[in-house]
Write an enzyme that holds these catalytic residues in place. Structure first.
Site, mmCIF file in Angstrom:
data_model
loop_
_atom_site.group_PDB
_atom_site.id
_atom_site.type_symbol
_atom_site.label_atom_id
_atom_site.label_comp_id
_atom_site.label_asym_id
_atom_site.label_seq_id
_atom_site.Cartn_x
_atom_site.Cartn_y
_atom_site.Cartn_z
ATOM 1 N N GLN A 56 0.817 -1.220 0.000
ATOM 2 C CA GLN A 56 0.000 0.000 0.000
ATOM 3 C C GLN A 56 0.847 1.266 0.000
ATOM 4 O O GLN A 56 0.780 2.084 -0.909
ATOM 5 C CB GLN A 56 -0.924 -0.001 1.228
ATOM 6 C CG GLN A 56 -1.988 -1.077 1.179
ATOM 7 C CD GLN A 56 -2.992 -0.962 2.318
ATOM 8 O OE1 GLN A 56 -2.814 -0.196 3.262
ATOM 9 N NE2 GLN A 56 -4.056 -1.736 2.224
ATOM 10 N N GLU A 127 6.399 7.276 6.399
ATOM 11 C CA GLU A 127 6.017 6.087 7.162
ATOM 12 C C GLU A 127 6.993 5.911 8.310
ATOM 13 O O GLU A 127 7.974 6.656 8.440
ATOM 14 C CB GLU A 127 6.020 4.853 6.257
ATOM 15 C CG GLU A 127 4.898 4.861 5.232
ATOM 16 C CD GLU A 127 4.874 3.605 4.395
ATOM 17 O OE1 GLU A 127 4.596 2.535 4.940
ATOM 18 O OE2 GLU A 127 5.174 3.688 3.187
ATOM 19 N N HIS A 243 3.422 -6.434 10.825
ATOM 20 C CA HIS A 243 2.924 -5.075 10.563
ATOM 21 C C HIS A 243 2.056 -4.661 11.739
ATOM 22 O O HIS A 243 1.193 -5.433 12.175
ATOM 23 C CB HIS A 243 2.127 -5.031 9.261
ATOM 24 C CG HIS A 243 1.926 -3.638 8.750
ATOM 25 N ND1 HIS A 243 1.079 -2.750 9.369
ATOM 26 C CD2 HIS A 243 2.480 -2.976 7.715
ATOM 27 C CE1 HIS A 243 1.119 -1.595 8.715
ATOM 28 N NE2 HIS A 243 1.973 -1.698 7.711
ATOM 29 N N ARG A 292 8.870 0.020 12.537
ATOM 30 C CA ARG A 292 7.751 -0.917 12.620
ATOM 31 C C ARG A 292 7.903 -1.939 13.748
ATOM 32 O O ARG A 292 6.918 -2.277 14.407
ATOM 33 C CB ARG A 292 7.675 -1.626 11.260
ATOM 34 C CG ARG A 292 6.410 -2.276 10.989
ATOM 35 C CD ARG A 292 6.368 -2.713 9.547
ATOM 36 N NE ARG A 292 6.026 -1.618 8.656
ATOM 37 C CZ ARG A 292 6.006 -1.717 7.338
ATOM 38 N NH1 ARG A 292 6.336 -2.867 6.769
ATOM 39 N NH2 ARG A 292 5.668 -0.708 6.583
ATOM 40 N N HIS A 354 3.968 -10.023 8.330
ATOM 41 C CA HIS A 354 3.961 -9.140 7.159
ATOM 42 C C HIS A 354 5.115 -9.393 6.207
ATOM 43 O O HIS A 354 4.915 -9.418 4.989
ATOM 44 C CB HIS A 354 4.002 -7.701 7.659
ATOM 45 C CG HIS A 354 3.921 -6.655 6.595
ATOM 46 N ND1 HIS A 354 2.864 -6.551 5.730
ATOM 47 C CD2 HIS A 354 4.786 -5.652 6.256
ATOM 48 C CE1 HIS A 354 3.064 -5.527 4.904
ATOM 49 N NE2 HIS A 354 4.220 -4.973 5.197
ATOM 50 N N GLU A 378 11.572 -10.447 -1.742
ATOM 51 C CA GLU A 378 11.435 -10.858 -0.336
ATOM 52 C C GLU A 378 12.097 -12.202 -0.038
ATOM 53 O O GLU A 378 12.576 -12.428 1.072
ATOM 54 C CB GLU A 378 9.951 -10.909 0.043
ATOM 55 C CG GLU A 378 9.734 -11.145 1.531
ATOM 56 C CD GLU A 378 8.277 -11.031 1.956
ATOM 57 O OE1 GLU A 378 7.443 -10.556 1.158
ATOM 58 O OE2 GLU A 378 7.976 -11.418 3.105
ATOM 59 N N ARG A 389 12.850 -4.456 8.549
ATOM 60 C CA ARG A 389 12.830 -3.664 7.312
ATOM 61 C C ARG A 389 12.232 -2.279 7.528
ATOM 62 O O ARG A 389 11.213 -2.128 8.209
ATOM 63 C CB ARG A 389 12.011 -4.405 6.248
ATOM 64 C CG ARG A 389 11.805 -3.596 4.981
ATOM 65 C CD ARG A 389 11.165 -4.423 3.899
ATOM 66 N NE ARG A 389 9.824 -4.828 4.197
ATOM 67 C CZ ARG A 389 8.743 -4.077 4.015
ATOM 68 N NH1 ARG A 389 8.854 -2.825 3.571
ATOM 69 N NH2 ARG A 389 7.546 -4.549 4.292
HETATM 70 C C1 SIN Z 1 2.437 -0.098 4.577
HETATM 71 O O1 SIN Z 1 1.964 0.556 3.676
HETATM 72 O O2 SIN Z 1 2.291 0.174 5.760
HETATM 73 C C2 SIN Z 1 3.244 -1.310 4.224
HETATM 74 C C3 SIN Z 1 4.340 -0.946 3.328
HETATM 75 C C4 SIN Z 1 5.515 -1.798 3.578
HETATM 76 O O3 SIN Z 1 5.380 -2.928 4.029
HETATM 77 O O4 SIN Z 1 6.627 -1.320 3.357
#
Ligand code: SIN
Length: 543
Positions: A56, A127, A243, A292, A354, A378, A389
């Protein structure tokens, strides 16, 4: 591991067989075709069934003339190294990230349409773990779908043959161990032989090892298992990224769950619990935009401590965003389908499996330690991700390493490094340990997700011991289940040995990071097919 001799099989030849139709595979196939190779792409599903289309957030890249004031490629590299928690390969990080702008440009020239502002420059979001707005996106939050669309169209337009519904079972090798083809099975279990001096694995990840995942049904670790059986080694397999915000749809969610992109937090949403208290406040200086692994672990801790029964999810409060439906149409649609209106309701979310940060040890040019076998995306462990990551570095890695792998294969062919397919040993259907998938997913989710300890990891080992049966891999499902079994075995071996917490690997019995563990662990197969930890010489045998 024993083997079953095959009856008559059909055969096809190419210069390069690419396994997988995600971003890395199709990018490699197109570049190899452009450089004059006869390429065949094979997938166990249909062309658009891979993981790429579910991405996304976007592609992290610092474009020349189009970046935040002060943002640089060097800053992107630095953020990647911080997120990777001390285990990245710095040379690989620099190589991949520096190639990013050119890779994005190449993708755009193939027809991918990124979201742009009125002046034609690309929109950028932020992000977790990024120090700048540098994530370019498409269709709001449908970046993967657009990347996949553009690459598949170019593949079809370029007449690159695509063999769908054929699962890759095993590499075909010469007596000296070089890979020179692939044994596949069609949907009816009919075997076929694809001969080629080069095989590129671009099979994606292994999210289906857990009960709830952002990954589609195809993410069963097939490439990892195939590579290990072919003599390659893997590393960093204990680092499976969860995630932080997958849409929570009720207790006992199974299989692929809709993602709620981190970019929603990048644009102002915050994580709260059932009482409205902030989850990330005081946890990390970047709060909701921490890397993350930090956010996923904090949510997991918070859920465990929360009184009052709401113990398996928290909430993402995006009510301050005024344009959810247009800016994040995929997330919005998933919320509405689940009965949540993000304009007024906090979105229920929970962490889910994820991304595999580790994988088949490969150079940034896709070379593994086995002649003729390449990996990208991946499935590969290039050293870009380390122990965790950085968001939106995966599409980037697929684009860069797919291109580089194709170019490396052309070079290796030209210098006569690769084997003749006719020298391959007659293929046989392998026999391998297979655990019940449902049971495997349950014990992995319970004992080998976020928060592991020696006792729990031993439980997983014991459950696999008693529930695993040797099976001839003569269907797609058995190939997948054998791959999941091998991947789970590799993960618990590495996770049990790593007596510290780092990145995505959180040990409740060893909660601190240890400098002594600032190294990757390598996994190989024993002659009987068991994944074991090898000597800690990471790049041993890698070209
Ligand atoms: C996200 O859009 O949060 C996932 C993108 C990613 O896994 O790098």
């Amino acid at each position: 591991m024993t083997e079953t001799v095959l009856g008559p099989v059909w055969e096809a030849r190419a210069d390069l067989i690419v396994v997988g139709t995600g971003v890395a595979g199709l990018t490699a196939a197109l570049r190899a075709r452009e450089l004059g190779l006869r390429v065949l792409v094979v997938t166990k599903a249909s062309g658009d069934d891979g993981n790429t289309r579910y991405a996304q957030g976007g592609v992290a890249v610092v474009l020349p003339q189009e970046h935040d004031p002060g943002d640089t490629v060097q800053a992107h590299i630095a953020d990647t190294l911080v997120a990777g928690a001390g285990l990245c390969d710095e040379a690989a990080v620099a190589a991949i990230i520096s190639d990013g702008p050119e890779a994005v440009q190449r993708l755009r020239s193939l027809g991918a349409m990124f979201d742009a502002k009125g002046d034609g420059t690309l929109e950028r979001t932020r992000e977790g773990g990024h120090s700048a707005f540098r994530v370019v996106h498409a269709g709001g939050d449908a970046t993967g779908a657009e990347v996949e669309r553009a690459l598949l169209k170019a593949t079809v337009d370029g007449r690159v043959p695509l063999l769908e519904n054929h699962v890759a079972v095993d590499a075909i090798r010469t007596p000296l161990g070089a890979v020179c083809g692939l044994l596949v099975l069609d949907g009816n279990g009919v075997p076929g032989v694809l001969g080629a001096p080069a095989v590129l694995l671009a099979t994606g990840g292994l999210g289906q090892m857990y009960q709830a995942t952002s990954n589609p049904a195809v993410a069963t670790g097939d490439g990892l298992a195939l590579a290990l059986r072919a003599g390659a080694v893997a590393a960093d397999v204990e680092f499976v990224q969860f995630h932080p915000t997958v849409l929570y749809t009720g207790r006992g969610a199974r299989g692929r769950c809709p993602l709620v992109t981190e970019a929603v937090r990048g644009e102002g949403a915050i994580l709260v619990d059932a009482t409205g208290a902030r989850v990330m406040q005081g946890v990390h200086p970047l709060e909701d935009l921490a890397p993350r692994d930090v956010v996923a672990a904090a949510i997991t801790r918070h859920m465990a401590l929360e009184p009052g029964g709401v113990d398996d999810h928290v909430f993402l409060d995006a009510t301050s965003l005024h344009d959810m439906a247009t800016r994040f149409p995929t997330v919005y649609a998933a919320c509405v389908a689940a009965g949540v209106n993000p304009a007024v309701d906090p979105i229920p979310v929970a962490p889910a499996a994820h991304f595999a940060c580790g994988g088949v040890v490969s150079t940034v040019d896709g070379r593994t330690g086995v002649t003729g076998l390449y990996a990208a995306g991946e499935v590969a462990r290039t050293g870009l991700h380390g122990a965790n990551r950085l968001a939106s570095n995966s599409l980037l890695e697929g684009l860069v390493c797919g291109t580089r792998a194709a170019e490396a294969i052309v070079t290796d062919l030209a210098v006569g490094l690769l084997a003749e397919p006719r020298n391959g040993v007659d293929p046989v259907l392998p026999v391998a340990p297979v655990a019940d998938r449902d049971l495997l997913q349950r014990v992995m989710s319970r004992y080998a997700a976020i928060g592991r300890d020696a006792e729990g990891l031993a439980v997983v080992g014991s459950v696999l011991d008693v529930s695993t049966v040797d099976r001839v891999l003569d269907t797609r499902e058995l190939v997948e289940d054998a791959a999941l079994t091998m991947a789970a075995r590799a993960l618990i071996a590495a996770a049990a040995e790593r007596t510290e917490s780092r990145g995505c690997h959180v040990r409740t019995d060893f909660p601190e990071r240890s400098d002594a563990w600032r190294r990757s662990q390598v996994v190989r197969l024993t002659p009987t097919g068991q994944p074991v930890l090898a000597d800690p010489v990471l790049t041993e045998g890698v070209a």
